[in-house]
Design a protein around this motif. Structure first.
Motif, PDB file in Angstrom:
ATOM      1  N   UNK A 154       9.398   3.788   2.590  1.00 18.42           N
ATOM      2  CA  UNK A 154       9.912   4.349   3.847  1.00 18.42           C
ATOM      3  C   UNK A 154       8.795   4.848   4.747  1.00 18.42           C
ATOM      4  N   UNK A 155       7.749   5.378   4.164  1.00 17.14           N
ATOM      5  CA  UNK A 155       6.661   5.958   4.954  1.00 17.14           C
ATOM      6  C   UNK A 155       5.917   4.904   5.764  1.00 17.14           C
ATOM      7  N   UNK A 211      -3.415   4.978  10.683  1.00 16.85           N
ATOM      8  CA  UNK A 211      -2.541   6.116  10.985  1.00 16.85           C
ATOM      9  C   UNK A 211      -1.538   6.337   9.859  1.00 16.85           C
ATOM     10  N   UNK A 212      -0.930   5.248   9.391  1.00 12.96           N
ATOM     11  CA  UNK A 212       0.063   5.371   8.329  1.00 12.96           C
ATOM     12  C   UNK A 212      -0.527   5.749   6.994  1.00 12.96           C
ATOM     13  N   UNK A 213      -1.781   5.364   6.742  1.00 11.37           N
ATOM     14  CA  UNK A 213      -2.399   5.594   5.435  1.00 11.37           C
ATOM     15  C   UNK A 213      -3.185   6.903   5.379  1.00 11.37           C
ATOM     16  N   UNK A 214      -4.045   7.120   6.351  1.00 16.83           N
ATOM     17  CA  UNK A 214      -4.899   8.314   6.353  1.00 16.83           C
ATOM     18  C   UNK A 214      -4.295   9.459   7.163  1.00 16.83           C
ATOM     19  N   UNK A 215      -3.289   9.146   7.976  1.00 18.44           N
ATOM     20  CA  UNK A 215      -2.618  10.191   8.735  1.00 18.44           C
ATOM     21  C   UNK A 215      -3.398  10.677   9.947  1.00 18.44           C
ATOM     22  N   UNK A 239       0.843  -1.205   0.000  1.00 21.15           N
ATOM     23  CA  UNK A 239       0.000   0.000   0.000  1.00 21.15           C
ATOM     24  C   UNK A 239       0.874   1.250   0.000  1.00 21.15           C
ATOM     25  N   UNK A 240       1.991   1.214   0.738  1.00 21.10           N
ATOM     26  CA  UNK A 240       2.928   2.340   0.698  1.00 21.10           C
ATOM     27  C   UNK A 240       3.462   2.575  -0.698  1.00 21.10           C
ATOM     28  N   UNK A 241       3.792   1.490  -1.405  1.00 20.28           N
ATOM     29  CA  UNK A 241       4.266   1.605  -2.794  1.00 20.28           C
ATOM     30  C   UNK A 241       3.169   2.162  -3.692  1.00 20.28           C
TER      31      UNK A 241
END
Length: 480
Positions: free
Chosen positions: A316-317, A426-430, A86-88
């Motif tokens: 990295x995110x 948290x990592x996706x929607x912030x 998903x990060x990619x």
């Protein structure tokens, strides 16, 4: 090796000792997050250390404890792979202009007053089609956050609408892994299970959409700075090649999953298409495209909102998310495989004296597992194993259990900041779990409805004589 495993599983830990690691972890978590304003990793590590000490005190050797942690991490590896992909995808789709195109047409078409309802319904449809809340939030959800923020709507409210819609589809789709897991573990027919969930999930989503409709009235066009929205649209046109053809990329991803292509290869195709779009549509270099996959997309447009929306994504995110997932699962692994969780569950099970308290106990057990083991799948697997016999002895159909597992396990996972679902969001929607929790309406209304139904007996299905005969036949075949 098998004898060693059996010996470990037979050790018993009292309730007080079983609760000690959890209480210490929660106390340290509160101090760290609320007062020190730091992340949850260290409290989870401290909780893991305390859990290891409790296990050691009860006769487990270090090799046993180490093996428990490895087992916990192994359970999370499929989730880790999805998180990385998903990060990619986020990096590739931003670089390829896919997210920008989605936001652009969203700002053109959707009115602020109906935005929350609209984005919730869109996430419902996409998640229902592909059976994955994570993939929905990582693609449509990210675009929805951009559109809503551009309209001046607070991020926690947008995230709540996205989560409610995504988890509706995840819970009700026959393609969903959690839906199939709950049905399979309880011996309930898949569509029997889905049909029984309609009683709690449909009223839940109606309530959620009503709430979003009311909240949306605060963001009518007359209350917004239309100039700011127009500036965002112009900046998108300046910074990206906007084309409706780029929308074929998310459509292709959805189509692949609908055709039952597994999530991992489908997501791989998704980020490859996004990378190709960055090179051949946006005119970026191959080096820039690879950089977006690794470190995220980088833009300096001069517009603070646009820069904030698009400077993100990449492998990295997601390392913060991955590291917290691994740490959380070492904690959960010790609790699960040392028997501490079993001790806690046994006490919960003692409260189940009627159909109402049995269902309520199941939902509480699922939530407890989400909080202690930090993994949505475990919150379905463990209570399913523990409560199956109790439902049968009380003369209750297995679909009552399968529904309770999803109402209490699938949906409540988002409220635990250190659960893999809370970490992913948290990592996706912030947005953190404590921020979006009041607005993830479906996710807390449905468990409450489920408990209310059980207490009144509404929709609680008893076993028929035919059902009992089938159960006896199945048990006899297993013994022979």
């Amino acid at each position: 090796m098998e004898e060693k495993k059996t010996a470990v599983e037979k050790k018993e830990i009292s309730l007080l000792w079983a609760l000690t690691p959890l209480l210490v972890m929660v106390a340290v978590m509160i101090v760290t997050i609320v007062y020190l304003e730091q992340g949850p990793h260290i409290p989870l590590i401290i909780g893991t250390a305390v859990a290891a000490l409790v296990a050691w005190k009860h006769g487990f050797k270090w090799n046993d404890i180490e093996e428990m942690m490895y087992k916990g991490i192994k359970l999370a590896l499929p989730a880790v792979v999805i998180i990385i992909l998903v990060g990619l995808i986020i990096g590739a789709w931003i670089g390829g202009g896919v997210i920008a195109t989605m936001i652009y047409f969203g700002l053109k078409i959707i009115t602020p007053a109906f935005f929350l309802v609209t984005i919730c319904v869109i996430c419902m449809i996409v998640s229902l089609a592909i059976g994955s809340s994570w993939s929905t939030m990582g693609t449509v959800g990210v675009a929805g956050m951009g559109i809503g923020l551009s309209m001046g709507i607070p991020a926690p409210i947008i995230a709540g609408a996205v989560i409610s819609g995504a988890y509706f589809g995840d819970k009700m789709s026959p393609l969903s892994d959690t839906t199939n897991l709950a049905a399979g573990l309880t011996g309930t027919g898949l569509f029997v299970h889905i049909k029984h969930m309609l009683y709690t999930t449909v009223p839940g989503i109606i309530i959620a959409l009503t709430v979003y409709g009311i909240l949306g009235t605060k963001y009518k066009a007359s209350n917004l700075d239309q100039g700011s929205i127009q500036d965002t649209i112009l900046m998108l046109e300046k910074s990206f090649v906007i084309s409706p053809w780029l929308l074929l990329i998310p459509v292709a991803l959805i189509a692949l999953v609908v055709m039952k292509v597994p999530a991992v290869p489908a997501l791989v195709v998704g980020f490859i298409l996004g990378t190709l779009a960055q090179v051949f549509v946006q005119g970026g270099s191959l080096a820039e495209a690879i950089g977006a996959l690794q470190s995220g997309y980088v833009i300096e447009s001069g517009n603070a909102m646009v820069d904030d929306l698009f400077n993100r994504g990449g492998l990295d995110s997601m390392m913060y998310t991955v590291s917290m997932t691994l740490v959380a699962m070492t904690f959960g692994g010790i609790l699960e495989f040392s028997g501490m969780l079993q001790s806690i569950m046994n006490q919960i099970l003692k409260l189940a004296k009627s159909a109402g308290t049995l269902v309520a106990s199941t939902i509480v057990a699922c939530f407890t597992t989400n909080a202690t083991c930090s993994e949505q799948y475990i919150s379905i697997v463990v209570p399913a194993r523990m409560f199956s016999t109790a439902y049968t002895k009380m003369g209750l159909h297995s679909k009552n259990l399968s529904r309770a597992l999803e109402d209490g396990g699938t949906l409540t996972s988002v409220f635990i900041p250190w659960n893999t679902c809370g970490v992913f969001i948290l990592g996706t929607l912030g947005v953190g779990a404590f921020e979006y929790a009041p607005y993830a309406v479906l996710n807390y209304v449905v468990p409450l409805l489920s408990i209310g139904y059980a207490m009144t007996g509404f929709t609680i299905q008893k076993l028929t004589q035919a059902d009992i005969a089938e159960i006896n036949k199945r048990e006899a075949s297993l013994e022979s």
